[in-house]
Motif scaffolding. Structure first.
Motif, mmCIF file in Angstrom:
data_model
loop_
_atom_site.group_PDB
_atom_site.id
_atom_site.type_symbol
_atom_site.label_atom_id
_atom_site.label_comp_id
_atom_site.label_asym_id
_atom_site.label_seq_id
_atom_site.Cartn_x
_atom_site.Cartn_y
_atom_site.Cartn_z
ATOM 1 N N LYS A 181 0.833 -1.206 0.000
ATOM 2 C CA LYS A 181 0.000 0.000 0.000
ATOM 3 C C LYS A 181 0.868 1.257 0.000
ATOM 4 O O LYS A 181 0.602 2.227 -0.720
ATOM 5 N N ARG A 182 1.921 1.225 0.797
ATOM 6 C CA ARG A 182 2.822 2.367 0.917
ATOM 7 C C ARG A 182 3.458 2.744 -0.420
ATOM 8 O O ARG A 182 3.590 3.915 -0.758
ATOM 9 N N TYR A 183 3.867 1.729 -1.179
ATOM 10 C CA TYR A 183 4.634 2.006 -2.394
ATOM 11 C C TYR A 183 3.784 2.087 -3.653
ATOM 12 O O TYR A 183 4.289 2.451 -4.718
ATOM 13 N N SER A 184 2.498 1.727 -3.560
ATOM 14 C CA SER A 184 1.658 1.854 -4.750
ATOM 15 C C SER A 184 0.819 3.122 -4.631
ATOM 16 O O SER A 184 0.606 3.641 -3.539
ATOM 17 N N ASP A 185 0.368 3.615 -5.772
ATOM 18 C CA ASP A 185 -0.492 4.804 -5.756
ATOM 19 C C ASP A 185 -1.948 4.420 -5.593
ATOM 20 O O ASP A 185 -2.779 5.252 -5.240
ATOM 21 N N ASP A 186 -2.246 3.169 -5.879
ATOM 22 C CA ASP A 186 -3.593 2.654 -5.637
ATOM 23 C C ASP A 186 -3.491 1.141 -5.469
ATOM 24 O O ASP A 186 -2.700 0.488 -6.148
ATOM 25 N N MET A 187 -4.280 0.606 -4.539
ATOM 26 C CA MET A 187 -4.243 -0.850 -4.337
ATOM 27 C C MET A 187 -5.635 -1.363 -4.021
ATOM 28 O O MET A 187 -6.359 -0.764 -3.235
ATOM 29 N N GLU A 188 -6.000 -2.456 -4.675
ATOM 30 C CA GLU A 188 -7.291 -3.085 -4.406
ATOM 31 C C GLU A 188 -7.075 -4.548 -4.075
ATOM 32 O O GLU A 188 -6.294 -5.228 -4.744
ATOM 33 N N VAL A 189 -7.773 -5.015 -3.049
ATOM 34 C CA VAL A 189 -7.685 -6.426 -2.675
ATOM 35 C C VAL A 189 -9.051 -7.071 -2.879
ATOM 36 O O VAL A 189 -10.023 -6.671 -2.246
ATOM 37 N N ASP A 190 -9.116 -8.006 -3.810
ATOM 38 C CA ASP A 190 -10.353 -8.782 -4.009
ATOM 39 C C ASP A 190 -10.080 -10.187 -3.511
ATOM 40 O O ASP A 190 -9.205 -10.874 -4.029
ATOM 41 N N THR A 191 -10.836 -10.597 -2.500
ATOM 42 C CA THR A 191 -10.538 -11.900 -1.913
ATOM 43 C C THR A 191 -11.818 -12.621 -1.520
ATOM 44 O O THR A 191 -12.784 -11.996 -1.066
#
Lengths: 139, 109
Positions: A115-125
């Motif tokens: 999360k820190r190093y990406s500009d956007d993050m999505e978790v589908d689980t």
């Protein structure tokens, strides 16, 4: 440059070998002439994801789309899924076993780092089905 | 300060030194690999007692200028091999982690 698509297979089980896919992606991004800071961020994001897939999901697949202004990394596994994503995102929370911790992993920093190093993050689980994590790094 | 200069000042053991002229921008101390990736800056000297092969991957991803194994720790064969293959400066010292970090800080300021 038109969009470049890359695919990597991550083997499960062998934590010591983990990082091969991320190293390859990093080299390819360098060859494509992407900005240095974006390469570093993308490489760390993917390596953390790779480690997670090896520890928790017996491996998986990584798809990377490289565009002019962004790098999108999609980590796809058919592991156990994440029952509580908010909890998993907390720094220090881990379900990794002793083997991973003895190697220096399992500090509960993997997802937070992604999360820190990406500009956007999505978790589908979905528990029992698998997890897809999509990260975007802007260039 | 370059890695080569740091080696001279601290009398470090050279396990692998493919990039002696890399600039050392600061330091980071840690053995938990994700902490290192989360906090170390590119160009830092990474001070650790971890000596397995994953250290090489973390050094590559985090783009540290060198890895310094302290307390007399030596790299295992797989790490040594990987460091040489992947162009990682891998160094060693019998100094404690604390003394190594303190000396680095002094040389950098």
């Amino acid at each position: 440059m038109s969009e470049v698509k890359l695919t990597y297979q991550v083997d499960g089980g062998d934590l010591v070998q983990a990082g091969e896919a991320s190293s390859k992606m990093k080299m390819t991004l360098k060859k494509l002439g992407m900005p240095a800071e974006a390469i570093r961020k993308a490489a760390i994001c993917m390596y953390e994801g790779e480690i997670n897939m090896v520890i928790h999901a017996d491996g998986g697949r990584v798809e990377v789309e490289v565009g002019l202004d962004k790098i999108v990394i999609r980590l796809i596994d058919h592991g156990p899924g994440i029952p509580d994503v908010d909890k998993a995102m907390e720094e220090g929370f881990t379900t990794a076993g002793a083997a991973a911790r003895n190697l220096g992993f399992g500090a509960g920093m993997g997802l937070p780092n992604m999360k820190r190093y990406s500009d956007d993050m999505e978790v589908d689980t979905i528990v029992g089905v698998g997890t897809t994590v999509t990260m975007r790094v802007d260039c | 300060m370059t890695v080569k200069e740091l080696i001279q000042m601290l009398a470090l053991t050279k396990f692998s030194l493919p990039q002696p002229d890399r600039e050392v921008t600061g330091g980071y101390v840690g053995d938990l690999l994700s902490w290192v990736m989360g906090r170390a800056q590119a160009g830092n000297a990474w001070i650790t007692i971890m000596s397995n092969q994953n250290v090489a991957a973390v050094a590559v991803m985090a783009e540290v200028s060198c890895v310094i194994l302290t307390e007399g720790v030596v790299p295992d064969d797989a790490l040594l091999q990987r460091a040489r293959q992947q162009g990682i400066n891998l160094l060693g010292t019998i100094l404690s982690t604390y003394d190594t970090a303190a000396a680095l800080k002094q040389f950098l300021s």
